[in-house]
Design an enzyme around this catalytic site. Structure first.
Site, PDB file in Angstrom:
ATOM      1  N   THR A 174      27.272  86.895  34.033  1.00  0.00           N
ATOM      2  CA  THR A 174      28.056  85.876  34.744  1.00  0.00           C
ATOM      3  C   THR A 174      27.530  85.721  36.167  1.00  0.00           C
ATOM      4  OG1 THR A 174      29.750  87.545  35.197  1.00  0.00           O
ATOM      5  CG2 THR A 174      30.187  86.050  33.401  1.00  0.00           C
ATOM      6  N   PRO A 216      28.323  81.814  31.246  1.00  0.00           N
ATOM      7  CA  PRO A 216      29.723  82.080  30.921  1.00  0.00           C
ATOM      8  C   PRO A 216      29.856  83.220  29.923  1.00  0.00           C
ATOM      9  CG  PRO A 216      28.972  80.104  29.786  1.00  0.00           C
ATOM     10  CD  PRO A 216      27.866  80.509  30.727  1.00  0.00           C
ATOM     11  N   ASP A 217      30.940  83.936  30.033  1.00  0.00           N
ATOM     12  CA  ASP A 217      31.261  84.976  29.053  1.00  0.00           C
ATOM     13  C   ASP A 217      31.804  84.266  27.823  1.00  0.00           C
ATOM     14  OD1 ASP A 217      32.104  87.069  27.596  1.00  0.00           O
ATOM     15  OD2 ASP A 217      33.659  87.735  28.974  1.00  0.00           O
ATOM     16  N   PHE A 218      30.879  83.667  27.052  1.00  0.00           N
ATOM     17  CA  PHE A 218      31.329  82.716  26.024  1.00  0.00           C
ATOM     18  C   PHE A 218      31.968  83.387  24.825  1.00  0.00           C
ATOM     19  CE2 PHE A 218      26.718  83.159  26.062  1.00  0.00           C
ATOM     20  CZ  PHE A 218      26.516  83.801  24.875  1.00  0.00           C
ATOM     21  N   ARG A 219      31.841  84.719  24.720  1.00  0.00           N
ATOM     22  CA  ARG A 219      32.534  85.400  23.646  1.00  0.00           C
ATOM     23  C   ARG A 219      33.936  85.826  24.071  1.00  0.00           C
ATOM     24  NH1 ARG A 219      29.317  88.171  19.342  1.00  0.00           N
ATOM     25  NH2 ARG A 219      27.263  87.295  19.489  1.00  0.00           N
ATOM     26  N   ASN A 268      24.470  91.704  25.786  1.00  0.00           N
ATOM     27  CA  ASN A 268      24.176  90.302  26.102  1.00  0.00           C
ATOM     28  C   ASN A 268      23.062  89.765  25.205  1.00  0.00           C
ATOM     29  OD1 ASN A 268      26.081  90.587  28.091  1.00  0.00           O
ATOM     30  ND2 ASN A 268      24.583  91.042  29.689  1.00  0.00           N
ATOM     31  N   ASP A 283      21.189  86.926  26.199  1.00  0.00           N
ATOM     32  CA  ASP A 283      20.584  85.856  27.003  1.00  0.00           C
ATOM     33  C   ASP A 283      19.149  86.133  27.426  1.00  0.00           C
ATOM     34  OD1 ASP A 283      20.907  87.735  29.113  1.00  0.00           O
ATOM     35  OD2 ASP A 283      22.960  87.006  29.387  1.00  0.00           O
ATOM     36  N   HIS A 314      23.852  93.400  20.145  1.00  0.00           N
ATOM     37  CA  HIS A 314      24.424  92.218  19.503  1.00  0.00           C
ATOM     38  C   HIS A 314      23.316  91.250  19.071  1.00  0.00           C
ATOM     39  CE1 HIS A 314      28.672  92.751  21.484  1.00  0.00           C
ATOM     40  NE2 HIS A 314      28.405  93.657  20.571  1.00  0.00           N
ATOM     41  N   CYS A 351      14.243  83.686   2.970  1.00  0.00           N
ATOM     42  CA  CYS A 351      12.852  84.161   2.857  1.00  0.00           C
ATOM     43  C   CYS A 351      12.598  85.277   3.876  1.00  0.00           C
ATOM     44  CB  CYS A 351      11.868  83.014   3.110  1.00  0.00           C
ATOM     45  SG  CYS A 351      12.300  81.504   2.222  1.00  0.00           S
TER      46      CYS A 351
HETATM   47 ZN    ZN Z   1      13.266  80.125   3.755  1.00  0.00          ZN
END
Ligand code: ZN
Length: 251
Positions: free
Chosen positions: A26, A31-34, A101, A103, A118, A129
């Site tokens: 931040t 933004p702390d979008f989670r 994070n 990002d 994450h 595939c």
């Molecule tokens: Zn594929």
């Protein structure tokens, strides 16, 4: 306790690691979008952007949204925290960054050993595939042009290696993170409120081995009373560490 004390502690540690969360990013305007209060929490598509079921149904929801906050890495600047952590690693004072994070800002700041528990958009893969890999830059160019990255073999839309809601965390990264945590005699816990498991339990590993933790976060955490240093202001603390390093405070 002063920041100089903290820096001395880092310098004296045998194996110092950092564990970072949204609060670090931040500072770079991301933004702390989670989080519940994140920018995208108010939007209708909020929970769809990182949901695997929605992604399978319509991957364009993710790519449209992510074009302007994941694939615009060129426009983002690492914060003083990212930069200082990279410099500490360069000086041999920090062994690894474990991050929640997605990002890529630790990499952009110059950190080499970054463990992304994450996942991250570093590469994109096909849900069918196994050998297909598309690197971040190529996916970013497509996303920013309003196009979708397509599997050359089956023509499905590729998925970023970010852990979506409904998916399990990347086992290899998690194992690596636990290994680093167990080996840490000092862990810097930065910008995370330690509320989401299993990440939240990572600082317990050094504590169980007799190691110490430092917490810098603008919100209380469940482990605050276990920390040898507890600061609120990430930007101030890391700005001060940067000054100490520039003044040659390193032996
Ligand atoms: Zn594929």
């Amino acid at each position: 306790m002063t920041v100089q004390d903290l820096f001395d502690k880092i310098s004296a540690a045998r194996h110092c690691t950092a564990f970072t969360g949204a609060g670090v990013s931040t500072l770079s305007g991301i933004p702390d979008f989670r989080g519940k209060d994140g920018l995208y929490a108010s939007e209708q598509d909020a929970e769809k952007i990182f949901d695997i079921e929605y992604f399978k149904e319509d991957p364009s929801i993710y790519y449209k949204a992510a074009a302007s906050f994941i694939y615009n890495l060129d426009e983002k600047k690492p914060s003083v925290v990212h930069l200082v952590l990279a410099e500490l690693e360069k000086r041999g004072l920090l062994k690894a960054v474990i991050t929640q994070n997605i990002d890529l800002l630790h990499e952009k700041a110059g950190s080499c050993r970054v463990i992304e528990i994450h996942g991250s958009p570093k590469y994109h893969y096909c849900l069918r595939c196994p050998d297909i890999r598309l690197p971040f830059q190529k996916a970013a160019a497509l996303a920013q042009a309003g196009k979708l990255p397509i599997c050359p073999q089956c023509e499905r839309v590729l998925k970023p290696a970010i852990t979506f809601f409904g998916e399990s965390l990347p086992m290899n990264a998690l194992k690596e993170a636990m290994g680093e945590a167990q080996n840490s005699d000092l862990m810097l816990v930065l910008g995370t409120s330690l509320t989401v498991n299993p990440a939240a339990s990572l600082p317990l590993y050094p504590l169980r081995q007799g190691g110490e933790i430092v917490i810098v976060n603008n919100m209380p955490t469940p482990l605050d009373n276990m920390a040898i240093f507890r600061f609120d202001d990430l930007e101030k603390v890391f700005g001060d560490i940067e000054k100490i390093m520039l003044n040659g405070g390193v032996t």
